[in-house]
Design a protein around this motif. Structure first.
Motif, PDB file in Angstrom:
ATOM      1  N   VAL A 188      21.747  37.435 128.230  1.00  0.00           N
ATOM      2  CA  VAL A 188      20.495  38.163 128.024  1.00  0.00           C
ATOM      3  C   VAL A 188      20.725  39.363 127.120  1.00  0.00           C
ATOM      4  CG1 VAL A 188      18.679  39.519 129.134  1.00  0.00           C
ATOM      5  CG2 VAL A 188      19.514  37.441 130.232  1.00  0.00           C
ATOM      6  N   ALA A 189      19.799  39.566 126.196  1.00  0.00           N
ATOM      7  CA  ALA A 189      19.710  40.809 125.426  1.00  0.00           C
ATOM      8  C   ALA A 189      18.339  41.404 125.711  1.00  0.00           C
ATOM      9  CB  ALA A 189      19.871  40.536 123.930  1.00  0.00           C
ATOM     10  N   ALA A 190      18.310  42.648 126.165  1.00  0.00           N
ATOM     11  CA  ALA A 190      17.050  43.320 126.485  1.00  0.00           C
ATOM     12  C   ALA A 190      17.003  44.641 125.742  1.00  0.00           C
ATOM     13  CB  ALA A 190      16.920  43.533 127.990  1.00  0.00           C
ATOM     14  N   TRP A 191      15.807  45.039 125.335  1.00  0.00           N
ATOM     15  CA  TRP A 191      15.696  46.277 124.556  1.00  0.00           C
ATOM     16  C   TRP A 191      14.337  46.931 124.778  1.00  0.00           C
ATOM     17  CZ3 TRP A 191      15.327  41.368 122.777  1.00  0.00           C
ATOM     18  CH2 TRP A 191      14.217  41.019 122.011  1.00  0.00           C
ATOM     19  N   LYS A 192      14.254  48.186 124.379  1.00  0.00           N
ATOM     20  CA  LYS A 192      13.034  48.967 124.556  1.00  0.00           C
ATOM     21  C   LYS A 192      12.208  48.972 123.271  1.00  0.00           C
ATOM     22  CE  LYS A 192      14.990  51.948 128.140  1.00  0.00           C
ATOM     23  NZ  LYS A 192      15.256  53.342 128.583  1.00  0.00           N
ATOM     24  N   LEU A 193      10.997  49.463 123.402  1.00  0.00           N
ATOM     25  CA  LEU A 193      10.052  49.471 122.287  1.00  0.00           C
ATOM     26  C   LEU A 193      10.623  50.157 121.052  1.00  0.00           C
ATOM     27  CD1 LEU A 193       7.150  49.000 121.199  1.00  0.00           C
ATOM     28  CD2 LEU A 193       6.532  51.202 122.226  1.00  0.00           C
ATOM     29  N   ALA A 194      11.362  51.231 121.240  1.00  0.00           N
ATOM     30  CA  ALA A 194      11.860  52.004 120.101  1.00  0.00           C
ATOM     31  C   ALA A 194      13.082  51.384 119.442  1.00  0.00           C
ATOM     32  CB  ALA A 194      12.187  53.431 120.546  1.00  0.00           C
ATOM     33  N   ASP A 195      13.624  50.306 120.027  1.00  0.00           N
ATOM     34  CA  ASP A 195      14.856  49.711 119.521  1.00  0.00           C
ATOM     35  C   ASP A 195      14.594  48.618 118.498  1.00  0.00           C
ATOM     36  OD1 ASP A 195      16.276  51.325 121.278  1.00  0.00           O
ATOM     37  OD2 ASP A 195      16.264  49.808 122.864  1.00  0.00           O
ATOM     38  N   ARG A 196      15.577  48.406 117.660  1.00  0.00           N
ATOM     39  CA  ARG A 196      15.571  47.300 116.719  1.00  0.00           C
ATOM     40  C   ARG A 196      15.722  45.989 117.479  1.00  0.00           C
ATOM     41  NH1 ARG A 196      19.098  44.030 113.902  1.00  0.00           N
ATOM     42  NH2 ARG A 196      18.798  43.871 111.625  1.00  0.00           N
ATOM     43  N   LEU A 197      15.094  44.914 116.987  1.00  0.00           N
ATOM     44  CA  LEU A 197      15.290  43.598 117.581  1.00  0.00           C
ATOM     45  C   LEU A 197      16.739  43.161 117.367  1.00  0.00           C
ATOM     46  CD1 LEU A 197      12.163  43.703 117.494  1.00  0.00           C
ATOM     47  CD2 LEU A 197      12.191  41.270 116.951  1.00  0.00           C
ATOM     48  N   PRO A 198      17.294  42.400 118.298  1.00  0.00           N
ATOM     49  CA  PRO A 198      18.731  42.099 118.247  1.00  0.00           C
ATOM     50  C   PRO A 198      19.076  40.909 117.356  1.00  0.00           C
ATOM     51  CG  PRO A 198      17.785  41.140 120.207  1.00  0.00           C
ATOM     52  CD  PRO A 198      16.666  41.888 119.538  1.00  0.00           C
ATOM     53  N   ALA A 199      20.361  40.824 117.050  1.00  0.00           N
ATOM     54  CA  ALA A 199      20.969  39.609 116.503  1.00  0.00           C
ATOM     55  C   ALA A 199      21.763  38.964 117.636  1.00  0.00           C
ATOM     56  CB  ALA A 199      21.882  39.954 115.333  1.00  0.00           C
ATOM     57  N   PHE A 200      21.761  37.642 117.713  1.00  0.00           N
ATOM     58  CA  PHE A 200      22.472  36.965 118.792  1.00  0.00           C
ATOM     59  C   PHE A 200      22.805  35.542 118.352  1.00  0.00           C
ATOM     60  CE2 PHE A 200      17.995  36.277 119.351  1.00  0.00           C
ATOM     61  CZ  PHE A 200      17.876  34.943 119.729  1.00  0.00           C
ATOM     62  N   GLU A 201      23.618  34.867 119.155  1.00  0.00           N
ATOM     63  CA  GLU A 201      24.106  33.537 118.812  1.00  0.00           C
ATOM     64  C   GLU A 201      23.254  32.444 119.453  1.00  0.00           C
ATOM     65  OE1 GLU A 201      28.189  33.642 120.093  1.00  0.00           O
ATOM     66  OE2 GLU A 201      28.876  34.324 118.121  1.00  0.00           O
ATOM     67  N   ILE A 202      23.026  31.390 118.674  1.00  0.00           N
ATOM     68  CA  ILE A 202      22.319  30.206 119.152  1.00  0.00           C
ATOM     69  C   ILE A 202      23.364  29.136 119.483  1.00  0.00           C
ATOM     70  CG2 ILE A 202      20.648  28.416 118.587  1.00  0.00           C
ATOM     71  CD1 ILE A 202      19.318  31.081 118.653  1.00  0.00           C
ATOM     72  N   PRO A 203      23.424  28.682 120.738  1.00  0.00           N
ATOM     73  CA  PRO A 203      24.461  27.703 121.122  1.00  0.00           C
ATOM     74  C   PRO A 203      24.138  26.307 120.615  1.00  0.00           C
ATOM     75  CG  PRO A 203      23.016  28.145 122.981  1.00  0.00           C
ATOM     76  CD  PRO A 203      22.580  29.074 121.880  1.00  0.00           C
ATOM     77  N   LEU A 204      25.214  25.546 120.366  1.00  0.00           N
ATOM     78  CA  LEU A 204      25.103  24.145 119.975  1.00  0.00           C
ATOM     79  C   LEU A 204      25.880  23.313 120.993  1.00  0.00           C
ATOM     80  CD1 LEU A 204      25.571  24.713 116.135  1.00  0.00           C
ATOM     81  CD2 LEU A 204      23.424  24.336 117.370  1.00  0.00           C
ATOM     82  N   ASP A 205      26.584  22.305 120.562  1.00  0.00           N
ATOM     83  CA  ASP A 205      27.363  21.488 121.486  1.00  0.00           C
ATOM     84  C   ASP A 205      28.648  22.206 121.893  1.00  0.00           C
ATOM     85  OD1 ASP A 205      25.851  19.064 121.804  1.00  0.00           O
ATOM     86  OD2 ASP A 205      26.319  18.587 119.715  1.00  0.00           O
ATOM     87  N   PRO A 206      29.214  21.853 123.050  1.00  0.00           N
ATOM     88  CA  PRO A 206      30.505  22.423 123.433  1.00  0.00           C
ATOM     89  C   PRO A 206      31.547  22.185 122.344  1.00  0.00           C
ATOM     90  CG  PRO A 206      29.541  21.226 125.272  1.00  0.00           C
ATOM     91  CD  PRO A 206      28.682  20.938 124.084  1.00  0.00           C
ATOM     92  N   GLY A 207      32.300  23.232 122.030  1.00  0.00           N
ATOM     93  CA  GLY A 207      33.322  23.127 121.009  1.00  0.00           C
ATOM     94  C   GLY A 207      32.836  23.364 119.598  1.00  0.00           C
ATOM     95  N   VAL A 208      31.499  23.490 119.409  1.00  0.00           N
ATOM     96  CA  VAL A 208      30.930  23.756 118.087  1.00  0.00           C
ATOM     97  C   VAL A 208      30.546  25.230 118.012  1.00  0.00           C
ATOM     98  CG1 VAL A 208      29.089  23.198 116.450  1.00  0.00           C
ATOM     99  CG2 VAL A 208      30.049  21.401 117.915  1.00  0.00           C
ATOM    100  N   LYS A 209      30.949  25.894 116.958  1.00  0.00           N
ATOM    101  CA  LYS A 209      30.673  27.312 116.806  1.00  0.00           C
ATOM    102  C   LYS A 209      29.168  27.578 116.759  1.00  0.00           C
ATOM    103  CE  LYS A 209      31.684  31.298 113.832  1.00  0.00           C
ATOM    104  NZ  LYS A 209      32.349  31.742 112.583  1.00  0.00           N
ATOM    105  N   PRO A 210      28.674  28.510 117.566  1.00  0.00           N
ATOM    106  CA  PRO A 210      27.245  28.834 117.524  1.00  0.00           C
ATOM    107  C   PRO A 210      26.869  29.513 116.209  1.00  0.00           C
ATOM    108  CG  PRO A 210      28.407  30.366 118.955  1.00  0.00           C
ATOM    109  CD  PRO A 210      29.407  29.324 118.560  1.00  0.00           C
ATOM    110  N   VAL A 211      25.579  29.538 115.922  1.00  0.00           N
ATOM    111  CA  VAL A 211      25.107  30.196 114.703  1.00  0.00           C
ATOM    112  C   VAL A 211      24.398  31.491 115.084  1.00  0.00           C
ATOM    113  CG1 VAL A 211      24.918  28.067 113.400  1.00  0.00           C
ATOM    114  CG2 VAL A 211      22.949  28.880 114.695  1.00  0.00           C
ATOM    115  N   MET A 212      24.505  32.487 114.237  1.00  0.00           N
ATOM    116  CA  MET A 212      23.927  33.804 114.492  1.00  0.00           C
ATOM    117  C   MET A 212      22.573  33.929 113.803  1.00  0.00           C
ATOM    118  SD  MET A 212      24.450  36.877 115.861  1.00  0.00           S
ATOM    119  CE  MET A 212      26.230  37.032 116.072  1.00  0.00           C
ATOM    120  N   ILE A 213      21.591  34.460 114.515  1.00  0.00           N
ATOM    121  CA  ILE A 213      20.318  34.817 113.892  1.00  0.00           C
ATOM    122  C   ILE A 213      20.013  36.273 114.194  1.00  0.00           C
ATOM    123  CG2 ILE A 213      19.396  32.470 113.949  1.00  0.00           C
ATOM    124  CD1 ILE A 213      17.549  33.395 116.231  1.00  0.00           C
TER     125      ILE A 213
END
Length: 262
Positions: A188-213
């Motif tokens: 989980v990534a949680a943030w307040k109104l005054a904060d920038r929206l986060p960057a985080f990883e999108i999971p794929l299959d086990p053993g495959v590197k996730p992609v960042m958005i």
């Protein structure tokens, strides 16, 4: 024109704007994913369909026949209570979300959802349809990414509400990433109104590197190209309303950027 706010713009959450922003934002997420996904995957649109029960109407009750038997030529007539049904055509409601699928398109790997106001309306068909989707992902071993940019409505993501409150006190928005395999885990990534929206990883299959958005550039682009500055109506209170502290902060930014007058 960029958004005046560093993160989410609370004026974009109201009913007249958010459904359009929802679909625009999803387009940007799809494009960002397809620029990074390994060759054996692709992100594609699909729709969840349901009937919006908010549009349904209850029948009206009308009474036919005279109330006074004397007005009926001395013959007593019973008053008849009739149901007047206002037939309203209710079109199916379609809501877009993303699926990351294997190259042949036959295997769903990850579902990406931007929650809507209908998803978060407890007891509604939209909420039930969304819960069915969560269950399908859980049973099918599918990763699920849930992006909640709405302060109002019921808690709807897979993240445990009480745990979320304990770990992220006073949050306004959050992202919940459910990794299905090999063992189900929640991030989980949680943030307040005054904060920038986060960057985080999108999971794929086990053993495959996730992609960042990174959500913030996508929201900025959607705001600018969708001309939401015209539709935001900053002279009116946002829906849902802000706390007094948030309202003072937001008005300060709007005055500083020249959006509203002092």
């Amino acid at each position: 024109m960029p958004s005046p706010f560093p993160g989410m713009d609370p004026w974009l959450e109201r009913e007249g704007i958010f459904p359009n922003l929802h679909d625009t934002f999803i387009h940007y997420i799809r494009d960002a994913l397809n620029e990074q996904l390994p060759g054996e995957y692709r992100a594609t649109f699909t729709n969840r369909v349901w009937i919006d029960d908010v549009q349904r109407r209850d029948p009206d009750v009308s009474v036919f026949g005279p109330d006074d038997p004397a007005t009926a030529g001395g013959t007593a007539l019973a008053s008849l209570s009739g149901l007047v049904l206002h037939e309203v055509e209710v079109d199916p409601w379609k809501e877009a979300y993303l699926e990351i699928v294997s190259q042949d398109g036959e295997r769903l790997v990850t579902a990406v959802e931007v929650l809507s106001r209908s998803n978060k309306r407890a007891g509604s068909n939209g909420h039930e349809a969304y819960q069915l989707k969560q269950g399908e992902c859980r049973r099918g071993g599918v990763n699920l990414v849930e992006i909640d940019l709405l302060r109002g409505g019921a808690h709807t993501t897979m993240a445990d509400r009480e745990v979320l409150r304990r770990q992220h006190r006073g949050y306004d928005y959050h992202v919940c990433v459910t990794v299905a395999r090999p063992v189900r885990r929640f991030f989980v990534a949680a943030w307040k109104l005054a904060d920038r929206l986060p960057a985080f990883e999108i999971p794929l299959d086990p053993g495959v590197k996730p992609v960042m958005i990174d959500l913030q550039p996508m929201l900025d682009a959607a705001y600018d190209r969708g001309r939401y500055a015209v539709a935001a109506k900053y002279h009116q209170p946002p829906d849902p309303p802000l706390t007094p502290e948030q309202q003072a902060w937001a008005e300060g930014i709007l005055r500083e950027k020249g959006v509203i007058r002092a």
